[in-house]
Structure formats: C-alpha cells, structure tokens
Scaffold this motif. Structure first.
Motif, PDB file in Angstrom:
ATOM      1  N   HIS A  28      -0.552   8.318  11.076  1.00 22.91           N
ATOM      2  CA  HIS A  28      -1.834   7.973  12.057  1.00 22.91           C
ATOM      3  C   HIS A  28      -1.253   7.343  13.314  1.00 22.91           C
ATOM      4  O   HIS A  28      -1.668   7.667  14.352  1.00 22.91           O
ATOM      5  N   ASP A  63       0.737   3.895  -1.663  1.00 25.95           N
ATOM      6  CA  ASP A  63       0.128   5.310  -1.987  1.00 25.95           C
ATOM      7  C   ASP A  63      -0.335   5.746  -0.565  1.00 25.95           C
ATOM      8  O   ASP A  63      -0.605   6.829  -0.385  1.00 25.95           O
ATOM      9  N   TYR A  64      -0.625   4.678   0.459  1.00 24.68           N
ATOM     10  CA  TYR A  64      -1.232   5.038   1.878  1.00 24.68           C
ATOM     11  C   TYR A  64      -0.345   4.976   2.973  1.00 24.68           C
ATOM     12  O   TYR A  64      -0.529   5.476   3.971  1.00 24.68           O
ATOM     13  N   VAL A 122       0.746  -1.306  -0.035  1.00 26.90           N
ATOM     14  CA  VAL A 122      -0.223   0.226  -0.166  1.00 26.90           C
ATOM     15  C   VAL A 122       0.848   1.231  -0.038  1.00 26.90           C
ATOM     16  O   VAL A 122       0.982   2.212   0.691  1.00 26.90           O
ATOM     17  N   ASP A 170       0.483   8.164   5.198  1.00 24.45           N
ATOM     18  CA  ASP A 170      -0.648   8.223   5.906  1.00 24.45           C
ATOM     19  C   ASP A 170      -0.891   7.739   6.940  1.00 24.45           C
ATOM     20  O   ASP A 170      -1.350   7.845   8.123  1.00 24.45           O
ATOM     21  N   ILE A 171      -0.490   6.148   6.920  1.00 22.71           N
ATOM     22  CA  ILE A 171      -1.053   5.313   7.789  1.00 22.71           C
ATOM     23  C   ILE A 171       0.185   5.408   9.018  1.00 22.71           C
ATOM     24  O   ILE A 171      -0.175   5.273  10.312  1.00 22.71           O
TER      25      ILE A 171
END
Length: 420
Positions: free
Chosen positions: A174, A166-167, A164, A170-171
């Motif tokens: 978080h 692309d994310y 993942v 962001d993960i």
C-alpha cells in the motif's frame, strides 16, 4: 421449518463418476471400476492435478479421442502394478504402454477431420509410470525453490504483535502504491514569487536543528518537511511567512506522530516571537484545508525501516543511512526522486561508504523493487551531497550526527572519504 429427517441430499460436489460416487479404494481395484462410456476417456486419480500431471492427462485424452480407443487404465493402479511386478513383466508392460500412431493423408480425407502435428509422430497413449512423474515434479519443485527470490525477513518477529507480520507485506504494498502522494514536481519552487529553493534549504536546515533540540521522533521530521513542501507547491507564500509555515508544519507533524506534543508556545518562542499564537493557529487551518487533511502519506522513513531490515543492518549502517537521507531533506534537487528510491539509495550509499559488500542483493531488490542499476543515479547524488556536508553554512545535519548519541557517523564517514 423442515424436520431434520426430511432434509434433502446434497447434489454433485465434484466426487461423482458417471452419476455415482466411487471411493478411492474402489478406484484402486480394477474389477470394481465404473462402466466406461466409449465416447469418454475415464482417468481416475486421487492426487493433486499439478501443471505437469494435468498436461499429461490432457494429452492422453486427446490421443484416445483421435484414435477411437478407450483409455481404460487406472494410472495409480498401473503404477503400483509396475512397481510390484517382476522385471520381465515390467518390460512387457513398458513395451505395451507406447504405441506407434501413423495416420496417412488418405485416412485424414476419408474421416474429414484434421489431425494435429502431434498425431503424425510416436505419441504415448498411456502416461509414463507414476514414479517417473513424481521424480520429474520433485526436480521441478526443487528448481523453483532454488530460484525463489529471497528468504523471509520477518521470521524473527513472528511472536511480536507490534510487528504485524501477517499484514506487513500488504502495508508496504500500500505504501508503494500511494507514495505518489508524497512526490512533488521537481520545479514547484518556480511558481513562487517571493521565495526560492535556497530559502527553503535554510528553513529545512533550521527545522532539523529545532527537531533535534526538542528530541522528537525521526518520522516527525520527515512528515514536517513533506507537509511544508506540499503546501508550498500549492500556495504562494511571502518571505516573511516562510518561517511561520515551517513551525506550523512541525507542529502538525508532532500532533500526528508524537506521544507528547510540544506546546504551541514553545514554537512561538523558538521563532523568537516573530509570530503570535493566533498566527500559528491561522496557518494551521490554512495548511490543513489546503492539503485537505491528508497527513497519512508514506515518507522515506517508513521505507528506510523496511529496507534496513532487508539489508540485515547493524547500528552503524542504520545511523549512516539516516544521516545521508537527512542530508537529502535539505537539498531541493532530491525532490525528483520518490521516497522509496531515496531510502534504497541511502542504504546503498551507506554500505558503499562503510565498505559492506555486496552493496546490493536479491533480498534488497525484492523488498525495495529496485535493481542496483535503477538507484545508481540517486546514490551518486547522495555521495556528492555527503562530500560537502560539513562545508558551508547549512551544517545542522553534520553537527547533529557528529555527537556520540549518533555514533559520530558524520566524522566516521569523513575519515572514509580521506582514505579514498
């Protein structure tokens, strides 16, 4: 429904000049430029408004407004003329491009307007040639790229859907924002009346052995210890029930992380049948209700994987880092550090033991958000814990990482200590 032939035209979408639309080709021809309002400075452009270029445009408009002169130059057209004209003509144009603006104090009083300090010195009424602007901006871009903090560490996983890519940023952003949920008060054991931090260390050391015997995943161990600590920080537990809390925390972590979960009876047997099936189920309900079913918390494991990737680690460094951080699970004093700092310090200490230099770099600083100075205290404590790993009664981690499955890194790091 209105017919397509009567559809109204679009309004101004930012491409109108003086109420009319002019194409880029029109703006390049000086004879086809739109009529100019003497109160406004028209500066057509068909290039992106960068920070440097925008400042030049704003400065030019300020000069034109204060001097009452019109800025009728098409910047790109003039630059093209400058490039294609003869050397003599270029010199004439360059001399005409800059004017000396002198405003006396008497003129300021007559006009009744305040002039800025910029107007008291020589100020260009027309921007420098476009080629000079492009050269300056290209140098600025090269400097910014040279100062870019780190290369991308996920390029090798672009084609892997499980990564993942692309994310992933962001993960982990978080995770860093919510890791406070994993942190506990460093003195929470003082609220307990019948147990202490030494009993907790014995329990965690035994759970590491159980975890290894059941051949469970790394993340299961870290989550189990986290659930146990969070429960003990809230509920007062008697000494006879401490092992029950331990096996129930491990059972919950298995249900959350494992694909094949050990049977409940296996945990009853591993505890030498000190507790019944009903006791485990009752404790399971108590832990879940106390923690409000909050099992999705970032543990040191999730940060360790990311930081090892940033460190471009090989198998040996990975094993040493996990060996050091599992030693930290047993130690009550390490609860004062957040999970991300523990992971970063374990990698730093592991590189120090293996003599992998440099110990810290811009890539690790960027992805961990910790500088080398910030992790020094935690890394020093980890090195002290490592020196005593094979001494005493709580040696489950040392024995676990002394077998060939884990590359015998416990013995390997011991040999490094003897060389010091």
């Amino acid at each position: 429904m209105a017919r397509a032939g009567r559809r109204s035209a679009l309004g101004d979408i930012g491409n109108l000049v003086d109420g009319r639309c002019y194409s880029s080709s029109n703006l390049k021809d000086p004879d086809r430029l739109p009529p100019q309002d003497p109160t406004k400075s028209f500066i057509p452009h068909d290039r992106p408004i960068t920070r440097q270029y925008g400042a030049i445009l704003a400065k030019t408009q300020l000069v034109a407004q204060n001097t009452g002169k019109e800025n009728d130059g098409n910047i790109r057209w003039k630059a093209k003329q400058s490039r294609t004209s003869s050397p003599e003509k270029k010199e004439t144009q360059n001399r005409a491009a800059y004017v000396q603006i002198d405003v006396s104090m008497d003129e300021k009083e007559e006009d009744g307007s305040e002039q800025s300090n910029i107007m008291d010195c020589a100020t260009p009424s027309i921007p420098p040639p476009l080629s000079e602007i492009d050269e300056f901006e290209s140098c600025e871009i090269e400097m910014e790229e040279a100062e870019s903090p780190t290369p991308r560490i996920d390029e090798s996983d672009v084609g892997n859907p499980l990564a993942v890519v692309d994310y992933i940023e962001d993960i982990h952003n978080h995770y860093r924002a919510t890791e406070i949920m994993s942190c506990l008060a460093a003195d929470y054991m003082s609220k307990q009346t019948d147990i202490n931090h030494r009993m907790r260390a014995i329990l965690v050391d035994w759970l590491i052995e159980v975890h290894h015997k059941f051949d469970l995943r790394h993340e299961t161990l870290f989550l189990a210890v986290n659930l146990i600590d969070r429960y003990l920080s809230v509920e007062n537990v008697m000494r006879k029930s401490l092992q029950l809390v331990g096996i129930t925390g491990m059972l919950l972590a298995c249900k959350y992380e494992e694909v094949y979960v050990p049977a409940l009876e296996d945990f009853v047997i591993i505890s030498d049948r000190a507790y019944s099936r009903e006791d485990v189920l009752k404790m399971e309900r108590s832990i879940l209700n106390t923690l409000q079913f909050s099992l999705s918390v970032p543990t040191p494991f999730v940060f360790m994987r990311r930081f090892l990737k940033a460190a471009e680690s090989e198998t040996k460094l990975e094993m040493v880092a996990f060996y050091l951080i599992e030693l930290c699970l047993v130690e009550y004093q390490m609860l004062k550090f957040p999970p991300s700092m523990l992971s970063a310090a374990a990698i730093y200490a592991g590189k120090s033991l293996l003599k992998h230099f440099p110990l810290w770099n811009k890539t690790l600083t960027f992805h961990s958000t910790y500088s080398e100075e910030q992790i020094q205290e935690c890394a020093k404590l980890i090195e002290d814990i490592h020196r005593n790993a094979g001494v005493g009664k709580l040696t489950s981690v040392y024995r676990k990482y002394s077998i060939s499955k884990f590359r015998c890194v416990a013995k390997l790091t011991d040999s490094f200590l003897h060389q010091l």
